[in-house]
Design a protein around this motif. Structure first.
Motif, PDB file in Angstrom:
ATOM      1  N   ASP A  57      28.270  20.052   0.446  1.00  0.00           N
ATOM      2  CA  ASP A  57      28.946  19.000  -0.288  1.00  0.00           C
ATOM      3  C   ASP A  57      30.356  18.813   0.264  1.00  0.00           C
ATOM      4  O   ASP A  57      31.206  19.695   0.109  1.00  0.00           O
ATOM      5  CB  ASP A  57      28.999  19.369  -1.775  1.00  0.00           C
ATOM      6  CG  ASP A  57      29.637  18.282  -2.629  1.00  0.00           C
ATOM      7  OD1 ASP A  57      30.002  17.222  -2.077  1.00  0.00           O
ATOM      8  OD2 ASP A  57      29.770  18.494  -3.850  1.00  0.00           O
ATOM      9  N   PRO A  58      30.643  17.672   0.904  1.00  0.00           N
ATOM     10  CA  PRO A  58      31.978  17.459   1.459  1.00  0.00           C
ATOM     11  C   PRO A  58      33.007  17.117   0.402  1.00  0.00           C
ATOM     12  O   PRO A  58      34.208  17.182   0.650  1.00  0.00           O
ATOM     13  CB  PRO A  58      31.781  16.277   2.411  1.00  0.00           C
ATOM     14  CG  PRO A  58      30.656  15.508   1.794  1.00  0.00           C
ATOM     15  CD  PRO A  58      29.729  16.550   1.190  1.00  0.00           C
ATOM     16  N   LEU A  95      24.916  23.040  15.355  1.00  0.00           N
ATOM     17  CA  LEU A  95      24.964  22.985  13.893  1.00  0.00           C
ATOM     18  C   LEU A  95      25.836  21.826  13.410  1.00  0.00           C
ATOM     19  O   LEU A  95      25.523  21.178  12.407  1.00  0.00           O
ATOM     20  CB  LEU A  95      25.492  24.309  13.341  1.00  0.00           C
ATOM     21  CG  LEU A  95      24.550  25.520  13.491  1.00  0.00           C
ATOM     22  CD1 LEU A  95      25.274  26.799  13.122  1.00  0.00           C
ATOM     23  CD2 LEU A  95      23.305  25.350  12.622  1.00  0.00           C
ATOM     24  N   ALA A  96      26.924  21.557  14.117  1.00  0.00           N
ATOM     25  CA  ALA A  96      27.818  20.472  13.710  1.00  0.00           C
ATOM     26  C   ALA A  96      27.211  19.103  13.992  1.00  0.00           C
ATOM     27  O   ALA A  96      27.261  18.203  13.148  1.00  0.00           O
ATOM     28  CB  ALA A  96      29.166  20.605  14.419  1.00  0.00           C
ATOM     29  N   PHE A  97      26.633  18.940  15.166  1.00  0.00           N
ATOM     30  CA  PHE A  97      26.135  17.632  15.562  1.00  0.00           C
ATOM     31  C   PHE A  97      24.730  17.326  15.044  1.00  0.00           C
ATOM     32  O   PHE A  97      24.342  16.154  15.007  1.00  0.00           O
ATOM     33  CB  PHE A  97      26.128  17.510  17.095  1.00  0.00           C
ATOM     34  CG  PHE A  97      27.463  17.160  17.679  1.00  0.00           C
ATOM     35  CD1 PHE A  97      27.847  15.840  17.843  1.00  0.00           C
ATOM     36  CD2 PHE A  97      28.345  18.156  18.055  1.00  0.00           C
ATOM     37  CE1 PHE A  97      29.087  15.518  18.378  1.00  0.00           C
ATOM     38  CE2 PHE A  97      29.595  17.845  18.597  1.00  0.00           C
ATOM     39  CZ  PHE A  97      29.965  16.520  18.764  1.00  0.00           C
ATOM     40  N   VAL A  98      23.979  18.350  14.652  1.00  0.00           N
ATOM     41  CA  VAL A  98      22.588  18.114  14.251  1.00  0.00           C
ATOM     42  C   VAL A  98      22.329  18.625  12.829  1.00  0.00           C
ATOM     43  O   VAL A  98      22.121  17.839  11.905  1.00  0.00           O
ATOM     44  CB  VAL A  98      21.597  18.770  15.242  1.00  0.00           C
ATOM     45  CG1 VAL A  98      20.160  18.494  14.808  1.00  0.00           C
ATOM     46  CG2 VAL A  98      21.837  18.251  16.659  1.00  0.00           C
ATOM     47  N   THR A  99      22.342  19.931  12.638  1.00  0.00           N
ATOM     48  CA  THR A  99      21.916  20.519  11.364  1.00  0.00           C
ATOM     49  C   THR A  99      22.751  20.039  10.192  1.00  0.00           C
ATOM     50  O   THR A  99      22.213  19.651   9.144  1.00  0.00           O
ATOM     51  CB  THR A  99      21.984  22.053  11.438  1.00  0.00           C
ATOM     52  OG1 THR A  99      21.272  22.511  12.592  1.00  0.00           O
ATOM     53  CG2 THR A  99      21.375  22.676  10.188  1.00  0.00           C
ATOM     54  N   LYS A 106      31.298  13.338   6.787  1.00  0.00           N
ATOM     55  CA  LYS A 106      32.064  13.063   5.580  1.00  0.00           C
ATOM     56  C   LYS A 106      33.259  14.001   5.417  1.00  0.00           C
ATOM     57  O   LYS A 106      34.312  13.605   4.936  1.00  0.00           O
ATOM     58  CB  LYS A 106      31.154  13.162   4.358  1.00  0.00           C
ATOM     59  CG  LYS A 106      30.078  12.082   4.338  1.00  0.00           C
ATOM     60  CD  LYS A 106      29.143  12.251   3.144  1.00  0.00           C
ATOM     61  CE  LYS A 106      28.067  11.166   3.129  1.00  0.00           C
ATOM     62  NZ  LYS A 106      27.121  11.357   2.000  1.00  0.00           N
ATOM     63  N   ARG A 107      33.084  15.253   5.839  1.00  0.00           N
ATOM     64  CA  ARG A 107      34.172  16.234   5.693  1.00  0.00           C
ATOM     65  C   ARG A 107      35.220  16.087   6.784  1.00  0.00           C
ATOM     66  O   ARG A 107      36.418  16.251   6.543  1.00  0.00           O
ATOM     67  CB  ARG A 107      33.573  17.644   5.712  1.00  0.00           C
ATOM     68  CG  ARG A 107      34.600  18.772   5.637  1.00  0.00           C
ATOM     69  CD  ARG A 107      35.278  18.807   4.275  1.00  0.00           C
ATOM     70  NE  ARG A 107      36.200  19.939   4.170  1.00  0.00           N
ATOM     71  CZ  ARG A 107      37.471  19.912   4.559  1.00  0.00           C
ATOM     72  NH1 ARG A 107      37.977  18.811   5.123  1.00  0.00           N
ATOM     73  NH2 ARG A 107      38.240  20.967   4.414  1.00  0.00           N
ATOM     74  N   PRO A 109      35.611  13.207   9.136  1.00  0.00           N
ATOM     75  CA  PRO A 109      35.298  11.890   9.699  1.00  0.00           C
ATOM     76  C   PRO A 109      36.227  11.533  10.851  1.00  0.00           C
ATOM     77  O   PRO A 109      37.350  12.031  10.941  1.00  0.00           O
ATOM     78  CB  PRO A 109      35.496  10.945   8.508  1.00  0.00           C
ATOM     79  CG  PRO A 109      36.512  11.637   7.654  1.00  0.00           C
ATOM     80  CD  PRO A 109      36.204  13.110   7.783  1.00  0.00           C
ATOM     81  N   LEU A 110      35.741  10.645  11.721  1.00  0.00           N
ATOM     82  CA  LEU A 110      36.509  10.256  12.896  1.00  0.00           C
ATOM     83  C   LEU A 110      37.040   8.833  12.813  1.00  0.00           C
ATOM     84  O   LEU A 110      38.047   8.510  13.442  1.00  0.00           O
ATOM     85  CB  LEU A 110      35.640  10.390  14.156  1.00  0.00           C
ATOM     86  CG  LEU A 110      34.986  11.758  14.390  1.00  0.00           C
ATOM     87  CD1 LEU A 110      34.191  11.737  15.684  1.00  0.00           C
ATOM     88  CD2 LEU A 110      36.027  12.866  14.422  1.00  0.00           C
ATOM     89  N   GLU A 111      36.396   7.981  12.028  1.00  0.00           N
ATOM     90  CA  GLU A 111      36.710   6.554  12.050  1.00  0.00           C
ATOM     91  C   GLU A 111      38.156   6.263  11.681  1.00  0.00           C
ATOM     92  O   GLU A 111      38.785   5.363  12.241  1.00  0.00           O
ATOM     93  CB  GLU A 111      35.777   5.783  11.102  1.00  0.00           C
ATOM     94  CG  GLU A 111      34.341   5.715  11.565  1.00  0.00           C
ATOM     95  CD  GLU A 111      33.563   6.984  11.255  1.00  0.00           C
ATOM     96  OE1 GLU A 111      34.147   7.901  10.630  1.00  0.00           O
ATOM     97  OE2 GLU A 111      32.385   7.076  11.636  1.00  0.00           O
ATOM     98  N   GLN A 112      38.718   7.001  10.717  1.00  0.00           N
ATOM     99  CA  GLN A 112      40.063   6.708  10.231  1.00  0.00           C
ATOM    100  C   GLN A 112      41.127   7.610  10.854  1.00  0.00           C
ATOM    101  O   GLN A 112      42.270   7.611  10.418  1.00  0.00           O
ATOM    102  CB  GLN A 112      40.087   6.855   8.707  1.00  0.00           C
ATOM    103  CG  GLN A 112      39.128   5.903   8.005  1.00  0.00           C
ATOM    104  CD  GLN A 112      39.078   6.143   6.498  1.00  0.00           C
ATOM    105  OE1 GLN A 112      39.695   7.072   5.986  1.00  0.00           O
ATOM    106  NE2 GLN A 112      38.346   5.307   5.798  1.00  0.00           N
TER     107      GLN A 112
END
Length: 253
Positions: A57-58, A95-99, A106-107, A109-112
């Protein structure tokens, strides 16, 4: 459901880094990593089944306090890894990119984020498994902090009082600033020391102040330079910690 444990290959790590360097936006980067990670030649199957992980849960607005509960879930999913496997950058990147991709998006994020490429290298992609990288990476940090604070028999004060073997883990993740202050240094690899510091912090008030925690760890690091803190018993460890508090905060009650 497929429960095979996996990691990326070293070649995939290099390709993801190249994709990051070349990308002009997070969308471009993720599109390229999808191609890389969908190529079977870039995935390494590990000789174990981990089962299906519980979702992380982020929290709202990437609330760091939610990691109090996320860290035990990652630890229970991966189990008590030996230090070699727990330092494998290929595992944490997978684990970061897949699992745990949904949690990561969400925890962390890169967009902002104007410095989104730096965030990828800090939180998503693990190029070097140094102590600092292991406690910054979005998933590795959850396992490593837990393995250094887990009290399986609840024999220490916080876990005994709460009846929770993860009580020290939750105290560590209670505020984000504690993670780097406690674990991004050699003394942070000593579970007995870490638990003693967390006992100290849990008193609240000035003891849990961010500036005090940083000053305390600086003082402990200086002591660590000429004393083997790993050989001290609980009483001696507490004297070191309380003595540091007096030196740094003579106004404290």
């Amino acid at each position: 459901m497929d429960m095979q444990a996996r990691a990326v290959t070293y070649g995939a790590l290099r390709d993801i880094k190249s994709a990051l360097d070349a990308a002009s936006s997070p969308d471009d980067f993720f599109a390229e990593t999808e191609v890389i990670l969908n190529d079977p030649q870039n995935i390494l199957e590990l000789p174990l089944n981990l089962g299906v992980p519980d979702p992380l849960d982020p929290g709202a607005q990437q609330a760091s306090a939610r990691d109090e509960n996320n860290a035990p879930l990652v630890y229970e999913y991966l189990g008590a890894l030996d230090r070699a496997n727990a330092s494998d950058r290929r595992l944490w990147t997978f684990l970061a990119f897949v699992t745990f991709r949904e949690y990561m998006e969400k925890r962390w994020p890169l967009e902002q984020d104007k410095n989104w490429k730096s965030r990828v290298e800090d939180r998503w992609l693990m190029l070097n498994a140094t102590r600092g990288k292991l406690v910054r990476h979005g998933i590795a940090r959850l396992w490593w902090v837990t393995t250094l604070t887990y009290d399986v028999t609840c024999q220490h004060p916080l876990s005994r009082a709460a009846g929770d073997p993860f009580a020290y883990t939750r105290e560590a993740f209670h505020r984000e600033d504690r993670i780097m202050a406690l674990f991004d240094r050699e003394s942070g690899a000593l579970p007995e020391l870490v638990r003693s510091v967390l006992d100290h912090i849990a008193q609240g008030g000035a003891f849990s102040d961010e500036k005090h925690i940083r000053a305390l760890m600086v003082e402990i690091t200086l002591v660590y330079g000429y004393r083997d803190l790993g050989t001290l018993d609980k009483a001696e460890m507490r004297k070191v910690i309380d003595g540091s508090f007096v030196v740094q905060h003579p106004y404290a009650v």
